[in-house]
Design a protein around this motif. Sequence first.
Motif, PDB file in Angstrom:
ATOM      1  N   PRO A 197       0.818  -1.219   0.000  1.00 28.38           N
ATOM      2  CA  PRO A 197       0.000   0.000   0.000  1.00 28.38           C
ATOM      3  C   PRO A 197       0.852   1.271   0.000  1.00 28.38           C
ATOM      4  O   PRO A 197       0.558   2.224  -0.719  1.00 28.38           O
ATOM      5  CB  PRO A 197      -0.827  -0.097   1.281  1.00 28.38           C
ATOM      6  N   LYS A 198       1.932   1.252   0.757  1.00 27.24           N
ATOM      7  CA  LYS A 198       2.817   2.418   0.824  1.00 27.24           C
ATOM      8  C   LYS A 198       3.481   2.671  -0.519  1.00 27.24           C
ATOM      9  O   LYS A 198       3.560   3.810  -0.986  1.00 27.24           O
ATOM     10  CB  LYS A 198       3.877   2.209   1.911  1.00 27.24           C
ATOM     11  N   GLU A 199       3.945   1.612  -1.154  1.00 26.07           N
ATOM     12  CA  GLU A 199       4.613   1.753  -2.443  1.00 26.07           C
ATOM     13  C   GLU A 199       3.648   2.266  -3.511  1.00 26.07           C
ATOM     14  O   GLU A 199       4.009   3.130  -4.316  1.00 26.07           O
ATOM     15  CB  GLU A 199       5.223   0.418  -2.866  1.00 26.07           C
ATOM     16  N   LEU A 200       2.431   1.757  -3.501  1.00 27.39           N
ATOM     17  CA  LEU A 200       1.430   2.198  -4.469  1.00 27.39           C
ATOM     18  C   LEU A 200       1.067   3.661  -4.241  1.00 27.39           C
ATOM     19  O   LEU A 200       0.948   4.445  -5.184  1.00 27.39           O
ATOM     20  CB  LEU A 200       0.199   1.299  -4.382  1.00 27.39           C
ATOM     21  N   LEU A 201       0.929   4.048  -2.973  1.00 27.70           N
ATOM     22  CA  LEU A 201       0.633   5.441  -2.638  1.00 27.70           C
ATOM     23  C   LEU A 201       1.779   6.356  -3.074  1.00 27.70           C
ATOM     24  O   LEU A 201       1.551   7.427  -3.646  1.00 27.70           O
ATOM     25  CB  LEU A 201       0.373   5.589  -1.142  1.00 27.70           C
ATOM     26  N   GLU A 202       3.013   5.939  -2.838  1.00 30.65           N
ATOM     27  CA  GLU A 202       4.170   6.743  -3.246  1.00 30.65           C
ATOM     28  C   GLU A 202       4.227   6.896  -4.761  1.00 30.65           C
ATOM     29  O   GLU A 202       4.590   7.961  -5.269  1.00 30.65           O
ATOM     30  CB  GLU A 202       5.460   6.128  -2.709  1.00 30.65           C
ATOM     31  N   THR A 203       3.882   5.849  -5.489  1.00 25.60           N
ATOM     32  CA  THR A 203       3.855   5.938  -6.943  1.00 25.60           C
ATOM     33  C   THR A 203       2.781   6.916  -7.396  1.00 25.60           C
ATOM     34  O   THR A 203       3.004   7.729  -8.305  1.00 25.60           O
ATOM     35  CB  THR A 203       3.617   4.555  -7.574  1.00 25.60           C
ATOM     36  N   ALA A 204       1.618   6.875  -6.749  1.00 26.42           N
ATOM     37  CA  ALA A 204       0.541   7.818  -7.079  1.00 26.42           C
ATOM     38  C   ALA A 204       0.980   9.259  -6.798  1.00 26.42           C
ATOM     39  O   ALA A 204       0.727  10.162  -7.594  1.00 26.42           O
ATOM     40  CB  ALA A 204      -0.716   7.477  -6.278  1.00 26.42           C
ATOM     41  N   GLU A 205       1.651   9.465  -5.679  1.00 31.24           N
ATOM     42  CA  GLU A 205       2.149  10.805  -5.346  1.00 31.24           C
ATOM     43  C   GLU A 205       3.176  11.277  -6.371  1.00 31.24           C
ATOM     44  O   GLU A 205       3.193  12.447  -6.754  1.00 31.24           O
ATOM     45  CB  GLU A 205       2.747  10.807  -3.936  1.00 31.24           C
ATOM     46  N   PHE A 206       4.030  10.354  -6.807  1.00 31.82           N
ATOM     47  CA  PHE A 206       5.016  10.692  -7.840  1.00 31.82           C
ATOM     48  C   PHE A 206       4.321  11.117  -9.127  1.00 31.82           C
ATOM     49  O   PHE A 206       4.681  12.123  -9.742  1.00 31.82           O
ATOM     50  CB  PHE A 206       5.935   9.487  -8.094  1.00 31.82           C
ATOM     51  N   GLU A 207       3.324  10.346  -9.536  1.00 30.76           N
ATOM     52  CA  GLU A 207       2.583  10.680 -10.757  1.00 30.76           C
ATOM     53  C   GLU A 207       1.892  12.039 -10.617  1.00 30.76           C
ATOM     54  O   GLU A 207       1.842  12.808 -11.570  1.00 30.76           O
ATOM     55  CB  GLU A 207       1.559   9.585 -11.079  1.00 30.76           C
ATOM     56  N   GLU A 208       1.382  12.319  -9.434  1.00 26.49           N
ATOM     57  CA  GLU A 208       0.736  13.618  -9.206  1.00 26.49           C
ATOM     58  C   GLU A 208       1.753  14.751  -9.338  1.00 26.49           C
ATOM     59  O   GLU A 208       1.473  15.779  -9.962  1.00 26.49           O
ATOM     60  CB  GLU A 208       0.083  13.641  -7.823  1.00 26.49           C
ATOM     61  N   ARG A 209       2.931  14.576  -8.759  1.00 28.61           N
ATOM     62  CA  ARG A 209       3.988  15.605  -8.875  1.00 28.61           C
ATOM     63  C   ARG A 209       4.415  15.804 -10.330  1.00 28.61           C
ATOM     64  O   ARG A 209       4.811  16.899 -10.720  1.00 28.61           O
ATOM     65  CB  ARG A 209       5.204  15.223  -8.032  1.00 28.61           C
ATOM     66  N   GLN A 210       4.331  14.746 -11.128  1.00 33.11           N
ATOM     67  CA  GLN A 210       4.695  14.835 -12.539  1.00 33.11           C
ATOM     68  C   GLN A 210       3.544  15.374 -13.398  1.00 33.11           C
ATOM     69  O   GLN A 210       3.642  15.417 -14.614  1.00 33.11           O
ATOM     70  CB  GLN A 210       5.124  13.458 -13.063  1.00 33.11           C
ATOM     71  N   MET A 211       2.442  15.745 -12.743  1.00 30.90           N
ATOM     72  CA  MET A 211       1.248  16.288 -13.400  1.00 30.90           C
ATOM     73  C   MET A 211       0.577  15.259 -14.308  1.00 30.90           C
ATOM     74  O   MET A 211      -0.125  15.609 -15.240  1.00 30.90           O
ATOM     75  CB  MET A 211       1.560  17.578 -14.172  1.00 30.90           C
ATOM     76  N   ASN A 212       0.778  13.999 -14.015  1.00 23.49           N
ATOM     77  CA  ASN A 212       0.078  12.926 -14.717  1.00 23.49           C
ATOM     78  C   ASN A 212      -1.148  12.579 -13.868  1.00 23.49           C
ATOM     79  O   ASN A 212      -1.221  11.526 -13.235  1.00 23.49           O
ATOM     80  CB  ASN A 212       0.992  11.722 -14.907  1.00 23.49           C
ATOM     81  N   LEU A 213      -2.107  13.504 -13.828  1.00 25.08           N
ATOM     82  CA  LEU A 213      -3.241  13.396 -12.914  1.00 25.08           C
ATOM     83  C   LEU A 213      -4.165  12.213 -13.185  1.00 25.08           C
ATOM     84  O   LEU A 213      -4.610  11.566 -12.230  1.00 25.08           O
ATOM     85  CB  LEU A 213      -4.014  14.710 -12.881  1.00 25.08           C
TER      86      LEU A 213
END
Length: 108
Positions: free
Chosen positions: A58-74
């Motif tokens: 769950p932590k890894e998936l959340l971190e990946t989602a946060e990364f995608e958000e920072r990259q503006m891949n909403l």
Amino acid sequence: MQLDWNKLYGISYHVEKDRGTPLVAEAVGVTGGPMTRSLAMLLFACLLAVSACNGDKPKELLETAEFEERQMNLPHAKQLYEDVIRLYPTSKEADQARARLATLTPAQ
């Protein structure tokens, strides 16, 4: 040891060579259009997923989602937040994903 600069599909990298044998390849920059950058990000996400075979999912998936958000891949970030909620509904990461998803999704 010799340093060669090369370009492969718009991704600049260098390879340290010792007697003609590549020892280290390191990405040093991404150039090109949106498609090239998207492919580079996809490659990074795939490598991240493969390297995350063990650990706190769950932590890894959340971190990946946060990364995608920072990259503006909403759209992808939203999908990943939804995956966290769907796969791990009782986790603390699911609570964080719900909060992030609420800020990304406008009220209707």
